[in-house]
Scaffold this active site. Sequence first.
Site, mmCIF file in Angstrom:
data_model
loop_
_atom_site.group_PDB
_atom_site.id
_atom_site.type_symbol
_atom_site.label_atom_id
_atom_site.label_comp_id
_atom_site.label_asym_id
_atom_site.label_seq_id
_atom_site.Cartn_x
_atom_site.Cartn_y
_atom_site.Cartn_z
ATOM 1 N N LYS A 297 67.111 36.100 -7.663
ATOM 2 C CA LYS A 297 68.012 35.111 -8.299
ATOM 3 C C LYS A 297 69.035 35.871 -9.132
ATOM 4 O O LYS A 297 68.661 36.814 -9.853
ATOM 5 C CB LYS A 297 67.221 34.161 -9.198
ATOM 6 C CG LYS A 297 66.120 33.397 -8.464
ATOM 7 C CD LYS A 297 66.632 32.083 -7.885
ATOM 8 C CE LYS A 297 65.511 31.353 -7.167
ATOM 9 N NZ LYS A 297 65.875 30.014 -6.705
ATOM 10 N N ASP B 237 66.153 33.833 -0.874
ATOM 11 C CA ASP B 237 66.100 32.388 -1.104
ATOM 12 C C ASP B 237 66.334 31.668 0.227
ATOM 13 O O ASP B 237 66.900 32.257 1.167
ATOM 14 C CB ASP B 237 67.182 31.983 -2.112
ATOM 15 C CG ASP B 237 66.980 30.562 -2.572
ATOM 16 O OD1 ASP B 237 66.082 30.329 -3.386
ATOM 17 O OD2 ASP B 237 67.689 29.672 -2.063
ATOM 18 N N HIS C 5 59.140 28.965 4.602
ATOM 19 C CA HIS C 5 59.697 28.094 3.575
ATOM 20 C C HIS C 5 59.779 26.687 4.172
ATOM 21 O O HIS C 5 59.965 26.536 5.376
ATOM 22 C CB HIS C 5 61.081 28.602 3.154
ATOM 23 C CG HIS C 5 61.553 28.058 1.845
ATOM 24 N ND1 HIS C 5 61.945 26.753 1.686
ATOM 25 C CD2 HIS C 5 61.672 28.635 0.630
ATOM 26 C CE1 HIS C 5 62.288 26.550 0.427
ATOM 27 N NE2 HIS C 5 62.131 27.664 -0.244
ATOM 28 N N HIS D 10 54.732 27.740 1.616
ATOM 29 C CA HIS D 10 54.901 27.054 0.331
ATOM 30 C C HIS D 10 54.126 25.738 0.357
ATOM 31 O O HIS D 10 54.238 24.963 1.319
ATOM 32 C CB HIS D 10 56.377 26.726 0.111
ATOM 33 C CG HIS D 10 57.233 27.904 -0.198
ATOM 34 N ND1 HIS D 10 58.082 27.937 -1.268
ATOM 35 C CD2 HIS D 10 57.370 29.092 0.421
ATOM 36 C CE1 HIS D 10 58.727 29.099 -1.291
ATOM 37 N NE2 HIS D 10 58.313 29.813 -0.270
HETATM 38 C C1 CAP Z 1 61.913 28.605 -6.264
HETATM 39 C C2 CAP Z 1 62.786 28.310 -5.072
HETATM 40 C C3 CAP Z 1 62.060 27.751 -3.895
HETATM 41 C C4 CAP Z 1 61.175 26.607 -4.239
HETATM 42 C C5 CAP Z 1 60.980 25.684 -3.039
HETATM 43 C C6 CAP Z 1 63.851 27.322 -5.487
HETATM 44 O O1 CAP Z 1 62.769 29.142 -7.227
HETATM 45 O O2 CAP Z 1 63.452 29.450 -4.627
HETATM 46 O O3 CAP Z 1 63.068 27.358 -2.971
HETATM 47 O O4 CAP Z 1 59.943 27.156 -4.582
HETATM 48 O O5 CAP Z 1 60.107 24.661 -3.387
HETATM 49 O O6 CAP Z 1 64.967 27.603 -5.061
HETATM 50 O O7 CAP Z 1 63.538 26.389 -6.118
HETATM 51 P P1 CAP Z 1 62.341 29.006 -8.776
HETATM 52 P P2 CAP Z 1 58.645 24.584 -2.713
HETATM 53 O O8 CAP Z 1 61.063 29.800 -8.953
HETATM 54 O O9 CAP Z 1 63.515 29.582 -9.544
HETATM 55 O O10 CAP Z 1 62.127 27.553 -9.033
HETATM 56 O O11 CAP Z 1 58.019 25.913 -3.006
HETATM 57 O O12 CAP Z 1 57.985 23.417 -3.405
HETATM 58 O O13 CAP Z 1 58.860 24.350 -1.266
HETATM 59 MG MG MG Z 2 64.815 28.561 -3.268
#
Ligand code: CAP
Ligand code: MG
Length: 398
Positions: free
Chosen positions: A142, A170, A255, A288
């Site tokens: 990030k 990501d 993902h 995930h």
């Molecule tokens: C987490 C993340 C993932 C989420 C997806 C985001 O970042 O990169 O895409 O985990 O959700 O962009 O939100 P953060 P899930 O740690 O900064 O939140 O895992 O529920 O599918």
């Molecule tokens: Mg993400």
Amino acid sequence: MGDIECIYRIKPASKAIGEALAAEQSTGTWVRVAGEREKLRAWVKKVDPPYIHVVFPADLFEQKNIPQLLATVAGNLFGLGSIEHVRLEDIIFSDNTDMDMGMGMGMGMGMGYKGPKFGIEGLRKMVGTMENRRPHIGTIIKPNVGLSPKETAELAHEVALGGVDFIKDDEILANQTFCPISERVPAVMEVLDKVREETGRKVLYAVNVTSNDILTRAQAAIDSGARVLMVDAVTSGLSSIELLSSNFNFPIHVHRAMHAAFTRNPLHGISMGVIAKIVRLAGGDQLHIGTTTGKMAHDDVRAYKNILTEKQNIKAVFPVLSGGLHPGGVAAEIDALGKDIVLQAGGGIHGHPSGPRAGAMAMKQAVDAYMEGISSREYAKDHKELMAALDLWGRTDT
Ligand code: CAP
Ligand code: MG
């Protein structure tokens, strides 16, 4: 190969509606036509309001064809005007051979699916956590988009030195002009090789190969040095997992972006449990599943973890807890899900007040605290990175 039984939560939950659904999803349509093949007709096994159970004969299905499987059990039915709402709650694969451990996954073998190539044990072996069996720590670089390959590698270096086991792209980073895979992958792999030389630790990097031509993209990533592949499997189609698994010998991080479009509504759509079963059959090594403390809507993560890890004749999938996680939430997640998990934090590492390396250290310290049976607050007294994270974001353990 055995029949498939599906459980639908449906309104109205009547035998007539069940039969209309079964007909539409097999050899029938809205009106009887001559020559319908009875042996291919799906049938209503049980009406148990608000649920109905429908059995689909095995011969309806082509081996290893996930799109056709889903078109059959999760297709037109969602649009039938006679149905107010309907949700596919579970899919039970049966198999008439001894391969079915009685937990509804045996049919996967009957349909030619081989499941994960690596799974939890394979990934633990790669990272070196077979003995202590602690949770793996993952991160998403990030800011998730806009960085150059060099900037991406610099951040990867920081979080790797800080103690993460796993770094991923990501889900919206692909092969954009600002960070082409052909430059990003060599740059990141170079710094991870350096970390390995300096520390002996192998840190994995999952490259997002989501694209219109996933096999070409994956090959290009591998040619650039990728050793773990990532796919946005819902936007790509769940068969993208099986494609990668049957063409390459690298772990696959799955993902699930866009899943909540149909998994979140408790009355209409498809449960995440169904997605988890198909991801496991298709060969996903990590998936995930949400969290119990993070930013996304909290769902039945325990059920999804069980589907991914229950004893079957195919390997277990590493459940990934992600979305708003930070060091203060580590204890609660392990309490809820156990240690066979990947604790993945993007903002919870890169947003640390002392920077990404400190954020990674804080996550590792939170895991170490738990493994030593010490509360995070107590452990933080001697670990300033963890203390800073707890002071900023709070904590969930007592
Ligand atoms: C987490 C993340 C993932 C989420 C997806 C985001 O970042 O990169 O895409 O985990 O959700 O962009 O939100 P953060 P899930 O740690 O900064 O939140 O895992 O529920 O599918
Ligand atoms: Mg993400």
